[in-house]
Design an enzyme around this catalytic site. Structure first.
Site, PDB file in Angstrom:
ATOM      1  N   ASP A   1       0.907  -1.240   0.018  1.00 40.93           N
ATOM      2  CA  ASP A   1      -0.126  -0.296  -0.025  1.00 40.93           C
ATOM      3  C   ASP A   1       0.895   1.358   0.035  1.00 40.93           C
ATOM      4  OD1 ASP A   1      -2.207  -1.488  -0.221  1.00 40.93           O
ATOM      5  OD2 ASP A   1      -2.865  -0.913   2.088  1.00 40.93           O
TER       6      ASP A   1
ATOM      7  N   ASP B   1       4.684  -8.871   9.350  1.00 42.49           N
ATOM      8  CA  ASP B   1       5.224  -7.699   9.023  1.00 42.49           C
ATOM      9  C   ASP B   1       6.587  -7.279   8.438  1.00 42.49           C
ATOM     10  OD1 ASP B   1       2.481  -6.912   9.879  1.00 42.49           O
ATOM     11  OD2 ASP B   1       3.028  -6.323  11.910  1.00 42.49           O
TER      12      ASP B   1
ATOM     13  N   ASP C   1       9.143  -5.825   9.539  1.00 36.81           N
ATOM     14  CA  ASP C   1      10.323  -6.108  10.208  1.00 36.81           C
ATOM     15  C   ASP C   1      10.373  -7.582  10.842  1.00 36.81           C
ATOM     16  OD1 ASP C   1       7.848  -5.573  11.658  1.00 36.81           O
ATOM     17  OD2 ASP C   1       9.021  -4.733  13.529  1.00 36.81           O
TER      18      ASP C   1
ATOM     19  N   ASP D   1      -6.117  -7.743  14.418  1.00 34.08           N
ATOM     20  CA  ASP D   1      -5.860  -9.243  14.719  1.00 34.08           C
ATOM     21  C   ASP D   1      -6.509  -9.442  15.987  1.00 34.08           C
ATOM     22  OD1 ASP D   1      -4.517  -7.261  16.486  1.00 34.08           O
ATOM     23  OD2 ASP D   1      -2.397  -7.672  16.040  1.00 34.08           O
TER      24      ASP D   1
END
Length: 494
Positions: free
Chosen positions: A95, A150, A152, A243
């Site tokens: 995005d 994610d 990281d 989540d």
């Protein structure tokens, strides 16, 4: 101070203390569960990945948004996942609105040329933020199971082999792994964050999962059964913690979650306090939003036990404890003066012992989680004492910021999903200066945090004329905590 105001202060103070005490009792119960837990991994049915017929198709989703500093590291790491290439699909749900899109596209094209099934999926808008991206990717996902990381996170090459095998049990909807921290020792801030997260990923996740209570998918480093996501109603973007929302909806429909404490998935902790602020705000506001959205469904559910309901409510109220702590802190100084003005109300101040007892309970609980990862030597215990009180002080310093987040969540105030900036820093010598994703505006909360630092300095001073030093250590930690948060925030914008 009139008696009406006095009684009102006493009531709010006492109720907040009792709520904190109930929270600590819930944590103590989780510790008992944790210590009594015997790993049952060997007893669970598992896929035999040596049998080609049993290897399930997996889709890995990588939701990213403006991740210039870490996207190459992420893609390189994911490309090393050991899994049959014919049974693996990777979706980069991008995005991004900056120049990182071009570099991401180049890297994906290079990986495609190696034979990897990896797709660069772009949206025309960020509707639903991360939840919206995951939902859109799910619509075209080929996999029976959906792993999510994610930007990281750096899963080991055998991560899928360690996790997907448990889905042979058809009742399991999610397998979640424990987060590790690649930059734990970077600074005091990263050590504090690692300390808090370790407590969640050991004491809370294991303690709840061991007795069949509700746990949550942590947004990353876990894998879903696609059928479970769809059965629970799919991803929804009406809270900041999508989540937690989907986790509760799935478990209310009798899906089981499996937590793997022994499988660690390393990730990067925020190294700048502004980044930690945005992450804390999102988590705590999202927790309050989910309480508002889900708590009645938990309480009224007929398919779960009273104890599971209790732990579910306390879980959803986790972030609200910051509001209770902030109220206790704010009212502790007026309470000192009330105590020394109205002798007949002295008995009420026995309630303060609940806070001391709560602190002792948390100290004991967190020690067991700390030693499970760091070891139980005498030196480690000394280090633990230091990090516990540092964590406690800084958590108090964050209480205003997090309380605002909680109040916004409970009141239903909507806000944008603000991502946590990533840095890709490996040592203290690496500089985060110049990171283009960092917030540069001064937060209005900083002025209040500076005022609160002085307020609790006044509380320490007040102990002298009142000859009442019972709350002096508490006010010292509050002054230290708000001072740390204020000055670190100021320095980050210098």
């Amino acid at each position: 101070m009139g008696l009406t105001i006095t009684y009102f202060i006493i009531a709010i103070y006492s109720i907040s203390l009792l709520l904190i005490f109930f929270y600590s009792l819930a944590q103590l119960n989780l510790l008992v569960n944790y210590l009594g837990y015997k790993r049952r991994n060997k007893e669970a049915p598992k896929y035999n990945l040596l049998d080609p017929k049993e290897i399930p198709f997996v889709t890995i989703q990588l939701p990213i948004y403006n991740e210039e500093y870490v996207v190459e590291r992420l893609l390189d790491n994911i490309s090393k996942i050991e899994y049959p290439i014919s049974k693996l699909e990777i979706q980069v749900l991008d995005d991004s609105t900056d120049d990182s899109v071009l570099e991401t596209a180049k890297r994906i094209k290079a990986l495609q040329e190696t034979g990897l099934d990896i797709q660069h999926i772009r949206r025309t808008n960020r509707q639903g933020y991360k939840a919206g991206a995951l939902k859109e990717g799910l619509d075209i996902a080929k996999g029976e199971f959906i792993a999510i990381f994610d930007a990281d996170f750096l899963p080991s090459s055998d991560w899928l082999k360690k996790t997907v095998i448990y889905f042979k049990d058809e009742e399991i909807g999610v397998v979640q792994t424990r987060w590790g921290h690649i930059n734990r020792e970077y600074s005091t801030l990263t050590r504090i964050q690692a300390f808090a997260l370790d407590a969640h990923f050991t004491l809370e996740q294991v303690g709840r999962n061991a007795k069949g209570h509700f746990i949550n998918f942590n947004g990353t480093a876990g894998i879903w059964r696609k059928e479970c996501i769809l059965d629970a109603g799919n991803w929804e973007g009406d809270t900041l913690t999508e989540d937690l929302d989907l986790s509760y909806r799935a478990q209310l429909k009798n899906w089981k979650f499996k937590y793997l404490e022994d499988v660690e998935t390393p990730a990067e902790l925020p190294v700048v306090i502004s980044a930690a602020r945005s992450q804390q705000f999102r988590w705590n506001k999202g927790g309050a939003e989910n309480f508002r959205k889900t708590v009645w469904s938990v309480i009224s559910a007929k398919n779960i036990s009273f104890k599971t309901k209790f732990h579910g409510v306390m879980h959803l109220l986790n972030s609200s404890m910051f509001l209770c702590v902030f109220l206790v802190a704010l009212l502790s100084i007026p309470m000192m003066y009330i105590k020394n003005t109205y002798d007949h109300l002295g008995w009420i101040f026995e309630a303060t012992k609940f806070f001391i007892l709560s602190t002792i309970i948390l100290f004991v609980c967190y020690w067991f989680t700390y030693k499970s990862i760091q070891g139980s030597s005498f030196d480690n215990f000394v280090d633990y004492i230091r990090i516990f009180f540092t964590f406690f002080s800084v958590a108090l310093g964050f209480s205003l910021h997090n309380s605002i987040a909680v109040l916004e969540g409970h009141m239903g105030k909507r806000s944008e999903f603000v991502r946590t900036p990533k840095f890709n820093l490996n040592s203290i010598s690496d500089s985060w200066k110049g990171n283009k994703y960092l917030a540069t505006k001064l937060s209005p909360n900083m002025i209040l945090e500076a005022a609160l630092m002085l307020y609790f300095l006044f509380g320490m001073y007040s102990a002298i004329p009142l000859n009442d030093f019972g709350l002096f250590p508490f006010h010292f930690m509050l002054c230290l905590g708000f001072g740390y948060v204020f000055f670190k925030s100021l320095m980050a914008r210098a």
